[in-house]
Write a protein that holds these residues in place. Sequence first.
Motif, mmCIF file in Angstrom:
data_model
loop_
_atom_site.group_PDB
_atom_site.id
_atom_site.type_symbol
_atom_site.label_atom_id
_atom_site.label_comp_id
_atom_site.label_asym_id
_atom_site.label_seq_id
_atom_site.Cartn_x
_atom_site.Cartn_y
_atom_site.Cartn_z
ATOM 1 N N LEU A 219 3.218 1.755 0.602
ATOM 2 C CA LEU A 219 2.119 1.556 -0.295
ATOM 3 C C LEU A 219 1.138 2.289 0.065
ATOM 4 O O LEU A 219 0.455 2.405 1.149
ATOM 5 N N THR A 231 -3.575 0.160 -5.664
ATOM 6 C CA THR A 231 -2.423 0.477 -4.688
ATOM 7 C C THR A 231 -1.562 1.234 -5.611
ATOM 8 O O THR A 231 -1.301 1.320 -6.745
ATOM 9 N N ARG A 232 -0.481 2.104 -4.825
ATOM 10 C CA ARG A 232 0.597 2.727 -5.493
ATOM 11 C C ARG A 232 1.847 2.581 -4.550
ATOM 12 O O ARG A 232 1.750 2.717 -3.388
ATOM 13 N N SER A 233 2.674 2.179 -5.266
ATOM 14 C CA SER A 233 3.902 1.932 -4.365
ATOM 15 C C SER A 233 4.794 3.218 -4.314
ATOM 16 O O SER A 233 5.068 3.946 -5.460
ATOM 17 N N LEU B 280 -7.448 -7.496 -3.858
ATOM 18 C CA LEU B 280 -8.056 -6.330 -3.336
ATOM 19 C C LEU B 280 -9.605 -6.262 -3.192
ATOM 20 O O LEU B 280 -10.402 -5.779 -2.597
ATOM 21 N N TRP B 491 0.588 -6.290 -6.146
ATOM 22 C CA TRP B 491 1.373 -5.069 -5.342
ATOM 23 C C TRP B 491 2.713 -5.657 -4.738
ATOM 24 O O TRP B 491 3.724 -5.049 -4.575
ATOM 25 N N TYR B 536 -3.558 -1.191 -11.714
ATOM 26 C CA TYR B 536 -4.247 -1.330 -10.491
ATOM 27 C C TYR B 536 -3.388 -1.284 -9.279
ATOM 28 O O TYR B 536 -3.646 -1.086 -8.057
ATOM 29 N N HIS B 537 -1.946 -1.782 -9.573
ATOM 30 C CA HIS B 537 -1.097 -1.484 -8.568
ATOM 31 C C HIS B 537 0.030 -0.899 -9.275
ATOM 32 O O HIS B 537 1.008 -1.268 -9.941
ATOM 33 N N ILE B 538 0.242 0.485 -8.887
ATOM 34 C CA ILE B 538 1.026 1.461 -9.788
ATOM 35 C C ILE B 538 2.315 1.499 -9.152
ATOM 36 O O ILE B 538 2.679 1.752 -8.034
ATOM 37 N N LYS B 539 3.273 1.216 -10.018
ATOM 38 C CA LYS B 539 4.666 1.298 -9.568
ATOM 39 C C LYS B 539 5.325 2.509 -10.504
ATOM 40 O O LYS B 539 4.905 2.686 -11.456
ATOM 41 N N SER B 540 6.261 3.271 -9.966
ATOM 42 C CA SER B 540 7.005 4.208 -10.768
ATOM 43 C C SER B 540 8.277 3.759 -11.275
ATOM 44 O O SER B 540 8.657 2.730 -10.681
#
Lengths: 247, 826
Positions: A219, A231-233, B280, B491, B536-540
């Motif tokens: 993370l 956040t970025r996973s 957060l 997240w 805000y909680h970036i997933k790809s």
Amino acid sequence: MNMFHWRLMLITTLMWGVMPSAVATHKYPQADGFVLQRQQMVATIKDYKVAGINVNEQRILNAMANVPRHRFVPPHQRTKAYQDSPLSIGFGQTISQPYIVALMTQLADISFGMKVLEIGTGSGYQAAILFELTPNVYTMEIISPLANRSAKLFNQLALTKINHQHGNGYYGWPQNLQFDRILVTAAAAHIPVPLLKQLKPGGRMVIPIGPVWGNQELLLISKDELGNSSTRSILPVRFVPLTGTGN
Amino acid sequence: MLLLCKARIVILAANHSERRHAGLITLFALALVSAAVLNFEVLLTRHIAIEHWHHLTTVVIAIALLGFGVAGSVAMLLSKSIISHYRGFLLLCSLALVLSFPISQLLASMIPLNMLALPWFGQQFFYLLLYALCWLPPFFLAGLYIIVNFMRWPRVISRLYGADLIGAALGAALALFMLEFDQFAFGMLLSPLLAMVALLLLLSRLAAKIAIITLIIASISILLFSGQQLLPATQVNAFKELSIRQNQLDAKLLWQRDSAQSRLSMVSSSGQHASPGLSLNSESAALPQWQLFLDGAQATPILLSADKGTSKAVFAQSIYAAPYQLLKRQPDVLLLGADPSWNSWTAYWQQANSITLIDQHKHLLPLLTAVNAMAEDNSTEQVSKIIPEQVKIANLHPRRFVETTTQYFDLIMASIGSDPVGSAAFSTNYLMTLQGLSSAFAQLEPNGVLAISNIMAPLPRDNLRVINTVVTMLRQQQLAPRQHLLVIRDWRTLLLLVSKQPINKQQAEKLYLWSQQWRFDLAAFPGLTREQANRYHIKSGVLYFDLIAALTDPASEVKSADLTNQYAFDIAPSTDHKPYLFHSFRWQSLGQLIADLPQRWPLLVGWGYILSLASLALIAPLALIFIMLPLYMNRQPQPSEYRKFRPLVYFSCLGFGFMAIEIALLQQTILLLDSLTSALATVLSAVLIGSGAGSILFGAKTISPSRLMLLIWLYSAVLFSAFIGFLELFQATLAWSHLARISLVFIVIAVLTMPLGLLLPYGLRRLPEQQPMLLAWCWAINGFASVTGVLVAPIIAMEFGLQVLLASALCCYLLAGWVNLASTRS
């Protein structure tokens, strides 16, 4: 290999020799018999791609090639030190898989001179890698025997400029310093708010999620100039349902 | 001593007939040996769960049960010696059995097995095998003891088998009694003690050798009782969360308690800072807390001063405050899931009108008592209340509670509780089934909300199955999923909000503003775009947004069905007949996983299923070798009838069928009895006593093969109908007390399984008496088939459901009946 390649290699070598290096490569006290294994480890890391992400920053690969990982693992694990896998270091703790160490370091995007805090010294290996990139490394460990062991090892390896403490990393570095980068090397179930406060605006924090032996996901937390965090996973899984609805 | 004297008188009286018929002493000793080994088997499930993971239990016990089969093979090879020196064998077996229990435990504790490192290091498979083999000797010796009895007294096999099964039932009941009363360590000691009593009974016949007897008993006693210090206690593995936590700065184990379900351990440490779902953007640090561990894992925060006004902000800034944004009044809250302390304080600070907390595993009462005692003893800790005073605690399974309660709630909160390694494939979850969720939904007030939370895996798996189940439930009730379902996430945590009424504009707006303030992303929301869902909680890669959009598409249910059928994991809605929420492995996806993630695919599949398959792949060939080896080593001429494969098929079918019926009944009974432990205790005892009684009552009767075939047909029809009726029984007994339900289930299952005890002695009696080695071989076949059954039955249940599992078991019995019939005709 033709003449062109030879020339290119020669020029590159000369360039390295004359260019002022921005990387503080630490001179380790003695030569060891693991140079070849380290090079193989670096090659593996370079080739390793998790769904499109690989470690390609040369200074990080150089750091991985310079630090004697076998010194950071217990003696009975030394033959496995350069395998791309986590290893037990006692007290239920592990030294992370080399790829994860390299990837976390790359994600942190550390420039020379930056102030970096590591939470969870463990074996001390990640701190040593960070010290290859910046002289301002701070590291904390909550497990007392590990903190003592890594302190001793830092002395043996002349890494005395690494600032290390035995204590609870949840509240950050006790003197309430501000850091450009924070790496949490213990897998997290939550993001420590006090640590976020020690991160400078524009700073980055890297935290692994999930069990060390299991499917660990990194993370990356970024704090913008206004102090807002997101956040970025970092496990961009290419795997999509066959219907393609994920596209 | 008095008992022993009485037993001795009985022996003398019965001694004259011993040459032809097993005396009471023999039956009693046999029952004791069976009780010892079953007590050990049940306690071993707890031991392994505490030391490693409970998902490993099936694998280890299956390998250990190989011992029964191996005993048959060995007995076949030694059949002549056994017949001529049977007393010596019985004495030796029982003596070795006494010693084998502690020795197995000692050896197993020395193996550096780390289940988590299994995908990384091949040697861990070797350690796993070694670990499992350590537990084999007690089972082997008990198996050998039983088969020696069978071989010596073949005419009374039905009585012997009955004593074996009834002894086993008592052993299982004893183990569960010990667990229920926090006597786990003493329970482990009971197995060698029971075996020692059996040894004493056998030795009592040898009066002339009193001195030797005394010497042996004294040695064993010294070994056993000093062994409590010498032997390692059951401790969690160094890699489990509890061990790691205990290594931390100033960590203290405050309290520990064993129950039939789990080992509870409470730890205090300044390094504990769980704040589930905290934003957060929050300025609040974690609240002071202890943490409660279940079997050394699954840490749950126990908050110590959450009643203080300064704590209020934390609970308003957590994702668990989201459902309260949709409610219009001070809510009546029902909490069905994990984190009782955190969730009840959230409800408290959200001004809940009432809070009902379901304590399924009955942890809270002992915990509260312990915390109060600790608070009094420990003046340094500032402990106030770990849950608010107004909380009403109900000790019921969540499913039973929502089925029986007459109260309606504004908010029902449940959690899925996924295991990150995906090893819980064979765990049942009767709340997250279509029927279970419908019942919970029915208990909502008109403006109520059902909230379901879980952690997110890198690839959506369990969560997607629950979403699919919710969508199917809404469609069944003629409700449009998109108007009733909102999903919010950070997240790590995903929270489903299922509203009884269509979500109106004001509710949606309030939730939206709140989510933006605390930087939570929405994954399903009216008018949401893909970019907004990932801010805000970036997933790809795959986003929940995409998947939920496909599942809830109002234009076409085909799209939803397509996704269900073709998705990488099995996400079909759970039902009461297939309640395996966490089993999501799909063969068709394996190729794609390997291609996409060559080095990481083993970490993404559910390990529960893979472990079952791997164990089967390991055990099936071993079983085959042990079945065939004695035949190869003992190639003397035999009657042609028995060189054929008919006994092989007959006893294999019985072994597999018996285990499959037991597992099917056990899995379905969890719904009726609310917990695995109750179900295990009741089903195991009922099946063993029922079949044991069946063996004693009917095993000696002469039944023609054609009549037997007819009986099996009838029995199959009755058992299958009764099994289908189990769900009706659940509804009919909803309001019954736990004891009444246990009694009913026990009687029903004991009666239903009586005929099962008839077939093994029936088959063994049909073997020629002058061929005891065949008897041993058939016992071995039965043992190996049982072991295979233990591993195959869960795979069938996970893939096809419990009814198919039962049907396949009954087919096995029918095949056995047919083989028996065909054998007579030929």
